[in-house]
Design a protein around this motif. Structure first.
Motif, PDB file in Angstrom:
ATOM      1  N   SER A  63       0.854  -1.186   0.000  1.00 33.29           N
ATOM      2  CA  SER A  63       0.000   0.000   0.000  1.00 33.29           C
ATOM      3  C   SER A  63       0.897   1.246   0.000  1.00 33.29           C
ATOM      4  O   SER A  63       2.101   1.167   0.283  1.00 33.29           O
ATOM      5  CB  SER A  63      -0.895   0.012   1.235  1.00 33.29           C
ATOM      6  N   TYR A  64       0.271   2.385  -0.260  1.00 32.91           N
ATOM      7  CA  TYR A  64       1.053   3.617  -0.293  1.00 32.91           C
ATOM      8  C   TYR A  64       1.673   3.900   1.077  1.00 32.91           C
ATOM      9  O   TYR A  64       2.802   4.368   1.179  1.00 32.91           O
ATOM     10  CB  TYR A  64       0.168   4.796  -0.744  1.00 32.91           C
ATOM     11  N   SER A  65       0.937   3.563   2.162  1.00 32.84           N
ATOM     12  CA  SER A  65       1.498   3.838   3.495  1.00 32.84           C
ATOM     13  C   SER A  65       2.702   2.922   3.767  1.00 32.84           C
ATOM     14  O   SER A  65       3.637   3.313   4.449  1.00 32.84           O
ATOM     15  CB  SER A  65       0.440   3.720   4.593  1.00 32.84           C
ATOM     16  N   SER A  66       2.693   1.693   3.221  1.00 29.99           N
ATOM     17  CA  SER A  66       3.864   0.814   3.381  1.00 29.99           C
ATOM     18  C   SER A  66       5.073   1.419   2.658  1.00 29.99           C
ATOM     19  O   SER A  66       6.200   1.380   3.150  1.00 29.99           O
ATOM     20  CB  SER A  66       3.576  -0.584   2.824  1.00 29.99           C
ATOM     21  N   ARG A  67       4.808   1.977   1.493  1.00 33.66           N
ATOM     22  CA  ARG A  67       5.896   2.637   0.774  1.00 33.66           C
ATOM     23  C   ARG A  67       6.471   3.776   1.624  1.00 33.66           C
ATOM     24  O   ARG A  67       7.691   3.943   1.715  1.00 33.66           O
ATOM     25  CB  ARG A  67       5.364   3.182  -0.561  1.00 33.66           C
ATOM     26  N   GLU A  68       5.579   4.544   2.266  1.00 39.06           N
ATOM     27  CA  GLU A  68       6.032   5.655   3.107  1.00 39.06           C
ATOM     28  C   GLU A  68       6.926   5.144   4.242  1.00 39.06           C
ATOM     29  O   GLU A  68       7.938   5.749   4.577  1.00 39.06           O
ATOM     30  CB  GLU A  68       4.834   6.395   3.704  1.00 39.06           C
ATOM     31  N   SER A 413       1.242   6.020  12.102  1.00 37.69           N
ATOM     32  CA  SER A 413       2.541   6.022  12.789  1.00 37.69           C
ATOM     33  C   SER A 413       3.465   7.128  12.258  1.00 37.69           C
ATOM     34  O   SER A 413       3.263   7.641  11.157  1.00 37.69           O
ATOM     35  CB  SER A 413       3.225   4.665  12.570  1.00 37.69           C
ATOM     36  N   ARG A 414       4.474   7.458  13.036  1.00 41.81           N
ATOM     37  CA  ARG A 414       5.467   8.444  12.583  1.00 41.81           C
ATOM     38  C   ARG A 414       6.108   8.000  11.267  1.00 41.81           C
ATOM     39  O   ARG A 414       6.241   8.790  10.335  1.00 41.81           O
ATOM     40  CB  ARG A 414       6.581   8.589  13.635  1.00 41.81           C
ATOM     41  N   LEU A 415       6.494   6.705  11.204  1.00 40.70           N
ATOM     42  CA  LEU A 415       7.194   6.234  10.002  1.00 40.70           C
ATOM     43  C   LEU A 415       6.319   6.391   8.760  1.00 40.70           C
ATOM     44  O   LEU A 415       6.799   6.768   7.694  1.00 40.70           O
ATOM     45  CB  LEU A 415       7.626   4.778  10.162  1.00 40.70           C
ATOM     46  N   ALA A 416       4.981   6.127   8.893  1.00 43.03           N
ATOM     47  CA  ALA A 416       4.087   6.258   7.741  1.00 43.03           C
ATOM     48  C   ALA A 416       3.810   7.715   7.402  1.00 43.03           C
ATOM     49  O   ALA A 416       3.324   8.029   6.322  1.00 43.03           O
ATOM     50  CB  ALA A 416       2.778   5.518   8.008  1.00 43.03           C
ATOM     51  N   ARG A 417       4.147   8.629   8.353  1.00 38.88           N
ATOM     52  CA  ARG A 417       3.978  10.072   8.067  1.00 38.88           C
ATOM     53  C   ARG A 417       5.286  10.694   7.599  1.00 38.88           C
ATOM     54  O   ARG A 417       5.414  11.899   7.484  1.00 38.88           O
ATOM     55  CB  ARG A 417       3.493  10.796   9.330  1.00 38.88           C
ATOM     56  N   GLY A 418       6.289   9.853   7.385  1.00 46.03           N
ATOM     57  CA  GLY A 418       7.564  10.369   6.874  1.00 46.03           C
ATOM     58  C   GLY A 418       8.467  10.907   7.967  1.00 46.03           C
ATOM     59  O   GLY A 418       9.462  11.583   7.668  1.00 46.03           O
ATOM     60  N   LEU A 419       8.146  10.617   9.248  1.00 44.64           N
ATOM     61  CA  LEU A 419       8.967  11.127  10.355  1.00 44.64           C
ATOM     62  C   LEU A 419       9.811   9.997  10.938  1.00 44.64           C
ATOM     63  O   LEU A 419       9.258   8.934  11.271  1.00 44.64           O
ATOM     64  CB  LEU A 419       8.066  11.678  11.473  1.00 44.64           C
ATOM     65  N   PRO A 420      11.104  10.187  11.108  1.00 50.81           N
ATOM     66  CA  PRO A 420      11.907   9.134  11.731  1.00 50.81           C
ATOM     67  C   PRO A 420      11.451   8.870  13.171  1.00 50.81           C
ATOM     68  O   PRO A 420      10.775   9.711  13.768  1.00 50.81           O
ATOM     69  CB  PRO A 420      13.335   9.689  11.688  1.00 50.81           C
ATOM     70  N   LEU A 421      11.844   7.726  13.739  1.00 50.92           N
ATOM     71  CA  LEU A 421      11.384   7.368  15.088  1.00 50.92           C
ATOM     72  C   LEU A 421      11.898   8.341  16.142  1.00 50.92           C
ATOM     73  O   LEU A 421      11.237   8.579  17.146  1.00 50.92           O
ATOM     74  CB  LEU A 421      11.838   5.944  15.438  1.00 50.92           C
ATOM     75  N   VAL A 422      13.107   8.863  15.925  1.00 53.05           N
ATOM     76  CA  VAL A 422      13.622   9.911  16.847  1.00 53.05           C
ATOM     77  C   VAL A 422      14.208  11.041  16.026  1.00 53.05           C
ATOM     78  O   VAL A 422      14.706  10.851  14.955  1.00 53.05           O
ATOM     79  CB  VAL A 422      14.756   9.388  17.775  1.00 53.05           C
TER      80      VAL A 422
END
Ligand SMILES: Cc1cc2nc3c(=O)[nH]c(=O)nc-3n(C[C@H](O)[C@H](O)[C@H](O)COP(=O)(O)OP(=O)(O)OC[C@H]3O[C@@H](n4cnc5c(N)ncnc54)[C@H](O)[C@@H]3O)c2cc1C
Length: 422
Positions: A63-68, A413-422
């Motif tokens: 899905s597109y979110s998996s790609r993100e 999740s942060r990762l699916a929004r393009g934000l690293p975990l930290v």
């Protein structure tokens, strides 16, 4: 990545280095150097072993979110380079009836609805990345013989050939697939529903370009999906086929010679995509719906297929598992940043609560789709065809369905929004 060493204490031990387990290792390791966890991955088969059950001859529609998520982990460019084919349109139809709808990427304001990637290529990209992390220790080929849990620690006995080793951790993650040994040893119960269906999968070549269109055709024996693939070894116009059949039909279709199989497929699918001219080896997978009754315990989390298996009709199984990965990694890293013990039950329950809605919604909608489209009961047939036609005319309804197919359900999740975990 370190190979088996004498270092036996880990922050996290992941059992199963398939699609989901390997993705979790990459996600947790991506928080370094700000948060550096020592991670062990215990896996039965090397990623390129012919019996590796996760990185086999299947393809996965991401899905597109998996790609993100993969993009944020810095993996997407490698996956794309190895071969990811964009789905720009999905064509949904009901065989023998007039119901028909199209989902188009531009209607969702997106360049693609998803991407089709061969599992083996995903395995290659994931293991290449795992090998770059110094804080990931791979035990492979190895399997878990037993484990014991107390309030503070999990002790895990593993076997590697004729050797045994004892490892310990604050968090054990079961990512060991549908028959999960860890889940069974922990005596975690599941809800199961057999479909009496199996999926035959293979790759097909066609005489017309696929134009990045995926097809989902519902038939009375079950759904049939054609997913566009990139060219490979001089073969173009390729599709990945996922053909669901009743269990009693499967042997007959596996035993057919290629020409007879292609003719049967053509008869079932029609000529919308062109003439089918070539097929690869066929393999079948029995299908069921399974959900765990608990996905966390003190020092234990269950993710991916170990926690849920879905019918492949909507191509959601791994996508759901990758959303488990992104959420669990976020909960673990946030807990570590706040100097909390991420293996404590109260912490893992944050993960469980987060995943509840997505898991329920995705498994119920997948199951409803299978049921709705495998009945011949006339009122249901009429209603589903009207729904497909209505969807083609009501953009709002299509946008909602498209967003769900793209994997944006509930808290993202942060990762699916393009934000690293930290
Ligand atoms: C026909 C078909 C088509 C599909 N298409 C799609 C799709 O288009 N999109 C999508 O999102 N999903 C799809 N799926 C679902 C997807 O394949 C699964 O969700 C995904 O494989 C789950 O990955 P996993 O890592 O959780 O489990 P698995 O893939 O089962 O991997 C488990 C891993 O654990 C290892 N292991 C098992 N036991 C042990 C042990 N005791 N010790 C050590 N290692 C162990 C195994 O060797 C394996 O590597 C499809 C499924 C099927 C059947």
């Amino acid at each position: 990545m370190e190979n088996n060493t004498n270092k036996t204490e880990f922050d996290v031990i992941i059992v199963g280095g398939g699609l989901v387990g390997a993705s979790l290792a990459c996600a947790l390791a991506s928080a370094a150097p700000k948060v550096e966890l020592k991670i062990a991955v215990i896996e039965n088969y090397a990623f390129d072993h012919e019996q590796q059950p996760s990185f086999d001859s299947r393809t996965v529609a991401l899905s597109y979110s998996s790609r993100e998520i993969f993009e944020t982990l810095g993996l997407w460019s490698q996956i794309e380079k190895l071969g990811a084919c964009a789905i720009e349109e999905i064509h949904v139809s009901d065989r023998g009836h007039m119901g028909l709808t199209h989902l188009r990427a531009h209607e969702q304001g997106s360049e693609a609805l998803g991407y089709v990637v061969e599992n083996q290529l995903l395995g290659k990209a994931l293991y290449q990345r795992l090998s770059e992390y110094k804080n990931i220790y791979l035990f492979c080929p190895a399997s878990v013989a037993s484990f014991t849990t107390d309030k503070q620690l999990v002790e895990v006995k593993i076997t590697e050939g004729d050797k045994e080793a004892l490892l310990s951790t604050r968090l054990l993650v079961a990512a060991d697939g549908g028959q999960s040994f860890v889940r069974q040893q922990a005596d975690i119960k599941t809800r199961n529903l057999e479909y009496n269906q199996s999926a035959i999968i293979t790759n097909i070549a066609c005489d017309k370009p696929h134009n990045n269109i995926a097809y989902e055709r519902f038939t009375d024996s079950g759904p049939l999906a054609l997913l566009p693939l990139n060219d490979c070894e001089g073969i173009s116009n390729r599709y990945s086929l996922v053909w669901t059949l009743k269990n009693e039909q499967v042997e007959k279709y596996l035993a057919m010679d290629d020409e007879t199989f292609l003719a049967a497929l053509q008869q079932r699918f029609g000529i919308r995509a062109g003439q089918f001219i070539k097929t690869a080896k066929r393999v079948s997978y029995p299908l069921e719906l399974m959900r765990v009754k608990e996905s966390v315990r003190q020092r234990l989390a269950i993710i991916g297929n170990a926690a849920h298996t879905l019918h492949p009709v909507a191509g959601q199984g791994f996508n759901l598992g990758l959303r488990d990965v992104a959420s669990l990694a976020e909960v673990v890293i946030q807990a570590r940043l706040q100097q909390e013990d991420f293996g404590e039950l109260y912490c893992l329950q944050k993960y469980e609560a987060w995943r509840k809605r997505d898991l329920l919604q995705t498994s119920l909608s997948t199951d409803s789709l299978v049921r709705l489209f495998t009945t011949n009961f006339l009122p249901v047939v009429v209603a589903r065809n009207m729904a497909l036609l209505a969807m083609d005319m009501l953009p709002g309804m299509k946008i909602n369905m498209g967003r769900q197919a793209m994997g944006f359900v509930g808290k993202v999740s942060r990762l699916a929004r393009g934000l690293p975990l930290v």
